[in-house]
Design an enzyme around this catalytic site. Sequence first.
Site, PDB file in Angstrom:
ATOM      1  N   GLY A 172       0.810  -1.211   0.000  1.00 47.95           N
ATOM      2  CA  GLY A 172       0.000   0.000   0.000  1.00 47.95           C
ATOM      3  C   GLY A 172       0.841   1.257   0.000  1.00 47.95           C
ATOM      4  O   GLY A 172       0.595   2.198  -0.764  1.00 47.95           O
ATOM      5  N   ASP A 173       1.850   1.307   0.873  1.00 49.56           N
ATOM      6  CA  ASP A 173       2.744   2.458   0.915  1.00 49.56           C
ATOM      7  C   ASP A 173       3.427   2.668  -0.430  1.00 49.56           C
ATOM      8  O   ASP A 173       3.524   3.793  -0.931  1.00 49.56           O
ATOM      9  CB  ASP A 173       3.813   2.256   1.988  1.00 49.56           C
ATOM     10  CG  ASP A 173       3.262   2.368   3.393  1.00 49.56           C
ATOM     11  OD1 ASP A 173       2.497   3.306   3.663  1.00 49.56           O
ATOM     12  OD2 ASP A 173       3.602   1.506   4.224  1.00 49.56           O
ATOM     13  N   SER A 174       3.924   1.586  -1.010  1.00 51.97           N
ATOM     14  CA  SER A 174       4.669   1.698  -2.260  1.00 51.97           C
ATOM     15  C   SER A 174       3.772   2.141  -3.407  1.00 51.97           C
ATOM     16  O   SER A 174       4.177   2.965  -4.244  1.00 51.97           O
ATOM     17  CB  SER A 174       5.329   0.357  -2.595  1.00 51.97           C
ATOM     18  OG  SER A 174       6.253  -0.006  -1.586  1.00 51.97           O
ATOM     19  N   ALA A 177       3.096   5.778  -3.157  1.00 53.65           N
ATOM     20  CA  ALA A 177       4.281   6.530  -3.568  1.00 53.65           C
ATOM     21  C   ALA A 177       4.427   6.561  -5.083  1.00 53.65           C
ATOM     22  O   ALA A 177       4.800   7.591  -5.659  1.00 53.65           O
ATOM     23  CB  ALA A 177       5.525   5.921  -2.932  1.00 53.65           C
TER      24      ALA A 177
END
Length: 401
Positions: A172-174, A177
Amino acid sequence: MADRSTAPLADLRVIEMGQLLAGPFCGQLLGDLGAEVIKLESPGRGDPMREWGREKPRGRSLWWPVVARNKKSVTCDLRTSEGQGLARALIARSDIVVENFRPGTLERWGLDYETLRADNPGLILVRVTGYGQHGPYAPRAGYGSIGEAMGGIRYITGDPGHPPARTGISLGDSLAAVFATIGALAAAHHRGNTGRGQIVDSAIYEAVLAMMESLLPEWALTGYQRERTGAVLPNVAPSNVYPTADGEMILIAANQDSVFGRLAAAMGRPELATAPRFADHAARGENMAELDDLIAAWTATLAAEPLLRLLHEAGVPAGRIYTARDMFADPHFAAREAIVRLIHPELGEFPMQNVVPKLSETPGAIRHLGPELGEHTGQVYRELLGLDDERLTALADRGVI
């Protein structure tokens, strides 16, 4: 060391604020393509990513050199008025700001977009959060795992009959980003035409949702809810993991009619391609279990290497499920320089994934590993803000830098 001047984003300066992964990975991607990325970190502590990772030889994080590569580390206590003033001065001389604080944090620090834009009308502010900058959930703390759950990927990941599974990376973070980076580049293009900056609002749950294919119309129009299916793609066959005689597992994807015909011929069973229960896409989907059993019985008679050679010669997509060891040994990885090696001052040769994508005329590059905390503090404040040694010493004495 690679020359940044020939990279596609060499004319952009980025101020990276925030920590952990969602914002910093956006900064990494921009830095990979040549942007000057100045990372602001809290004095004495720095980004927690400096401490992350299960294995830490000599107490060193193996994650930090990757996510902070190509960046300059500058200390600045953003919770102080003097630190906020330094940040504002740096931002006035920059093109992009990347932050992943909870909504409202920049505003409390007097670094809201309207204030920053008054100094720098072309400023692009990239904001990465769990839920976005507005909406009823915006004030909540939002980690990548929660965004993955809310965006839909967790529910359909894993084996049937088991609870939802994590993918094994901070997906999710990636994803947030990556979409933030796309937004930043789109905003930079718009600024080139108009001179005006804007806000890029990248929410983790929406970045995950963007990857969910036809999940929404399937439910809305037919009432079909996707479920966890493990290694298979529902109603798409054959596409699964199959055993070999030497105990390896090989993934074979031969669901297209022509490709399945080639697989059947390679198996010595060409009649399977015309058998009514396997003759077309729909039939193979309905009879997936039987077809997988037939293929598994065949692959189990061959060792992995001759099996793969046979499949590749037949034009059937197939391959091992790679671990890091496989990647280091693979000649294709080597030929395309998918893995690069730099020298870490304490750990020696340090391998990591290369820049993606590859550009033929203005390629990105990894110029250096993640820096020491505050390594570029003096350089940046002297060169960009004109601060002298006396001022820098005073700021350090007060804990601002």
